[in-house]
Structures are given as C-alpha cells and as structure tokens.
Design a protein around this motif. Structure first.
Motif, PDB file in Angstrom:
ATOM      1  N   ASP A   1       2.073  -5.694   7.726  1.00  0.00           N
ATOM      2  CA  ASP A   1       2.656  -6.042   9.361  1.00  0.00           C
ATOM      3  C   ASP A   1       3.149  -4.481   9.341  1.00  0.00           C
ATOM      4  OD1 ASP A   1       2.547  -8.222   9.862  1.00  0.00           O
ATOM      5  OD2 ASP A   1       4.330  -9.106   8.989  1.00  0.00           O
ATOM      6  N   ASP A   2       3.601  -3.583   8.411  1.00  0.00           N
ATOM      7  CA  ASP A   2       4.072  -2.188   8.694  1.00  0.00           C
ATOM      8  C   ASP A   2       2.257  -1.341   8.883  1.00  0.00           C
ATOM      9  OD1 ASP A   2       6.321  -2.445   7.966  1.00  0.00           O
ATOM     10  OD2 ASP A   2       5.510  -2.344   5.364  1.00  0.00           O
ATOM     11  N   CYS A   3       1.031  -1.418   7.770  1.00  0.00           N
ATOM     12  CA  CYS A   3      -0.315  -0.718   8.578  1.00  0.00           C
ATOM     13  C   CYS A   3      -0.518  -1.523  10.603  1.00  0.00           C
ATOM     14  CB  CYS A   3      -1.264  -1.739   7.812  1.00  0.00           C
ATOM     15  SG  CYS A   3      -0.870  -0.981   6.212  1.00  0.00           S
TER      16      CYS A   3
ATOM     17  N   MET B   1       1.038  -1.416  -0.292  1.00  0.00           N
ATOM     18  CA  MET B   1      -0.222   0.110  -0.038  1.00  0.00           C
ATOM     19  C   MET B   1       1.038   1.715  -0.059  1.00  0.00           C
ATOM     20  SD  MET B   1      -2.795   1.422   2.987  1.00  0.00           S
ATOM     21  CE  MET B   1      -3.943  -0.342   2.636  1.00  0.00           C
ATOM     22  N   THR B   2      -0.087   2.284  -0.659  1.00  0.00           N
ATOM     23  CA  THR B   2       1.851   3.274  -0.703  1.00  0.00           C
ATOM     24  C   THR B   2       1.145   4.361   0.646  1.00  0.00           C
ATOM     25  OG1 THR B   2      -0.397   4.816  -1.188  1.00  0.00           O
ATOM     26  CG2 THR B   2       0.559   3.538  -2.508  1.00  0.00           C
ATOM     27  N   ILE B   3       2.432   5.055   0.759  1.00  0.00           N
ATOM     28  CA  ILE B   3       1.737   6.350   1.277  1.00  0.00           C
ATOM     29  C   ILE B   3       0.383   6.575   2.083  1.00  0.00           C
ATOM     30  CG2 ILE B   3       2.963   7.967   1.240  1.00  0.00           C
ATOM     31  CD1 ILE B   3       4.756   8.515   3.387  1.00  0.00           C
ATOM     32  N   ALA B   4       0.600   7.019   0.983  1.00  0.00           N
ATOM     33  CA  ALA B   4      -1.360   7.721   0.607  1.00  0.00           C
ATOM     34  C   ALA B   4      -2.012   7.519   1.143  1.00  0.00           C
ATOM     35  CB  ALA B   4      -1.442   8.587  -0.971  1.00  0.00           C
ATOM     36  N   GLY B   5      -2.052   6.001   1.042  1.00  0.00           N
ATOM     37  CA  GLY B   5      -3.884   4.960   0.861  1.00  0.00           C
ATOM     38  C   GLY B   5      -3.168   4.839   2.789  1.00  0.00           C
TER      39      GLY B   5
ATOM     40  N   VAL C   1       9.580   0.706   6.487  1.00  0.00           N
ATOM     41  CA  VAL C   1       8.724   0.399   5.239  1.00  0.00           C
ATOM     42  C   VAL C   1       9.683  -0.138   4.119  1.00  0.00           C
ATOM     43  CG1 VAL C   1       7.055   1.056   3.716  1.00  0.00           C
ATOM     44  CG2 VAL C   1       7.251   1.440   6.363  1.00  0.00           C
ATOM     45  N   ASN C   2       9.359  -0.788   3.582  1.00  0.00           N
ATOM     46  CA  ASN C   2      10.104  -1.442   2.406  1.00  0.00           C
ATOM     47  C   ASN C   2       9.630  -0.673   1.304  1.00  0.00           C
ATOM     48  OD1 ASN C   2      11.762  -4.041   3.016  1.00  0.00           O
ATOM     49  ND2 ASN C   2       9.733  -4.614   2.816  1.00  0.00           N
ATOM     50  N   ARG C   3      10.602  -1.043   0.013  1.00  0.00           N
ATOM     51  CA  ARG C   3      10.235   0.917  -1.185  1.00  0.00           C
ATOM     52  C   ARG C   3      10.195  -0.704  -1.997  1.00  0.00           C
ATOM     53  NH1 ARG C   3      11.610   6.045   0.389  1.00  0.00           N
ATOM     54  NH2 ARG C   3      12.106   6.478   1.965  1.00  0.00           N
ATOM     55  N   ASN C   4       9.173   0.326  -3.167  1.00  0.00           N
ATOM     56  CA  ASN C   4       9.351  -0.858  -4.301  1.00  0.00           C
ATOM     57  C   ASN C   4      10.060  -0.533  -5.582  1.00  0.00           C
ATOM     58  OD1 ASN C   4       8.580   1.735  -5.949  1.00  0.00           O
ATOM     59  ND2 ASN C   4       6.467   1.796  -5.491  1.00  0.00           N
ATOM     60  N   LYS C   5       9.935  -0.779  -6.544  1.00  0.00           N
ATOM     61  CA  LYS C   5      11.691  -0.657  -7.419  1.00  0.00           C
ATOM     62  C   LYS C   5      11.598   0.908  -8.147  1.00  0.00           C
ATOM     63  CE  LYS C   5      10.448  -5.114  -9.752  1.00  0.00           C
ATOM     64  NZ  LYS C   5       9.978  -5.332 -11.232  1.00  0.00           N
ATOM     65  N   SER C   6      11.061   1.838  -7.720  1.00  0.00           N
ATOM     66  CA  SER C   6      10.790   3.160  -8.421  1.00  0.00           C
ATOM     67  C   SER C   6      11.128   3.840  -7.005  1.00  0.00           C
ATOM     68  CB  SER C   6       9.187   3.477  -8.311  1.00  0.00           C
ATOM     69  OG  SER C   6       8.747   3.063  -9.324  1.00  0.00           O
ATOM     70  N   GLY C   7      11.379   3.201  -5.613  1.00  0.00           N
ATOM     71  CA  GLY C   7      11.924   3.919  -4.214  1.00  0.00           C
ATOM     72  C   GLY C   7      10.647   4.674  -3.251  1.00  0.00           C
ATOM     73  N   MET C   8       9.656   4.283  -3.845  1.00  0.00           N
ATOM     74  CA  MET C   8       8.295   5.178  -3.110  1.00  0.00           C
ATOM     75  C   MET C   8       8.218   4.277  -2.043  1.00  0.00           C
ATOM     76  SD  MET C   8       7.447   7.645  -5.428  1.00  0.00           S
ATOM     77  CE  MET C   8       5.858   7.808  -4.777  1.00  0.00           C
ATOM     78  N   ARG C   9       7.413   4.498  -1.038  1.00  0.00           N
ATOM     79  CA  ARG C   9       7.089   3.175   0.072  1.00  0.00           C
ATOM     80  C   ARG C   9       6.114   2.144  -0.129  1.00  0.00           C
ATOM     81  NH1 ARG C   9       8.831   8.118   2.765  1.00  0.00           N
ATOM     82  NH2 ARG C   9      10.396   7.872   4.296  1.00  0.00           N
ATOM     83  N   ASP C  10       6.097   1.374   0.064  1.00  0.00           N
ATOM     84  CA  ASP C  10       4.995   0.501   0.095  1.00  0.00           C
ATOM     85  C   ASP C  10       5.061  -0.374   1.090  1.00  0.00           C
ATOM     86  OD1 ASP C  10       3.629  -1.970  -1.440  1.00  0.00           O
ATOM     87  OD2 ASP C  10       5.485  -3.243  -2.023  1.00  0.00           O
TER      88      ASP C  10
END
Length: 128
Positions: free
Chosen positions: A42-44, A1-5, A29-38
C-alpha cells in the motif's frame, strides 16, 4: 521493502521519499524493529500515485490535501472526486498549451531546416 528498494523501484531519491512522508504526501510508513522504514505494498501504491501526479504537474499542496481527505475516510469521497476533476481540467489546459508550444517549435525547426537547405544550395558551385 526498504527505502533503498522503493527508491530504486520508483526512481525517486531516498531524501524525496522521506520528504514526502514528512509533509504528509504519503502516509506514515511503518518501521521495523531496527527503526528502519518498512514499505508495504500500500505504501508503494501511494509512492507510485504521488510520482504519477507530480509528473503530471499537480501541486504538492493539492496532493497533501487529497491525502488528508483520503485519511478522513469515505465521507470525503465527493470532495476528493471534485478535487481530482478540477486538477484534470487544469491538466487538459496545460496539455493544450504544451501542444501549441510543440507546434510552434516544429514550425521554427522547419524554418531553420529550410534556411540551412537554402544556404547549402547557394554555397555549391554552379557545376555541382
């Protein structure tokens, strides 16, 4: 899930989520290939836990300590439990204080209501 979500789901600003991660309140928080938080499920759960504990007034420092202990593994279970027990005791004390404050506010409001009713009676003409 994105940080916005996650931000929308838990009604927490994105800046707050970044801050919580930076200070260690939530694990990295892990990052996706684009470097965005995913965010994972468990993070949630961590975000939900921290939001709940902060809402109850637990200090950030205590929560950072708790998360650090959690990350050290099962050998810290007893310490984590004691930390939570102590915070529970403090929360009960705050709740008792808040109950006293609420009772005092109720009393003051009732006094004002009596005063208003009393003034209304004295403002009416005798024939009313």
């Amino acid at each position: 899930m994105t940080i916005a979500g996650v931000s929308q789901k838990f009604n927490v600003s994105q800046d707050t989520l970044r801050y919580y991660e930076r200070i260690g309140l939530i694990p990295r928080v892990n990052r996706n290939k684009s470097g965005m938080r995913d965010y994972t499920e468990d993070d949630c759960k961590w975000v939900e836990f921290i939001k709940c504990m902060r809402g109850a007034g637990l200090p950030i420092e205590v929560l950072i300590e708790y998360v650090g202990l959690f990350q050290q593994g099962d050998e810290t279970i007893d310490v984590r439990k004691e930390l939570l027990i102590e915070q529970r005791k403090q929360l009960i004390t705050r709740m008792e204080d808040m109950k006293k404050t609420l009772e005092r506010l109720d009393y003051k409001i009732a006094r004002y209501e009596q005063t208003v009713v009393g003034k209304e009676k004295t403002l009416r003409r005798p024939e009313d």
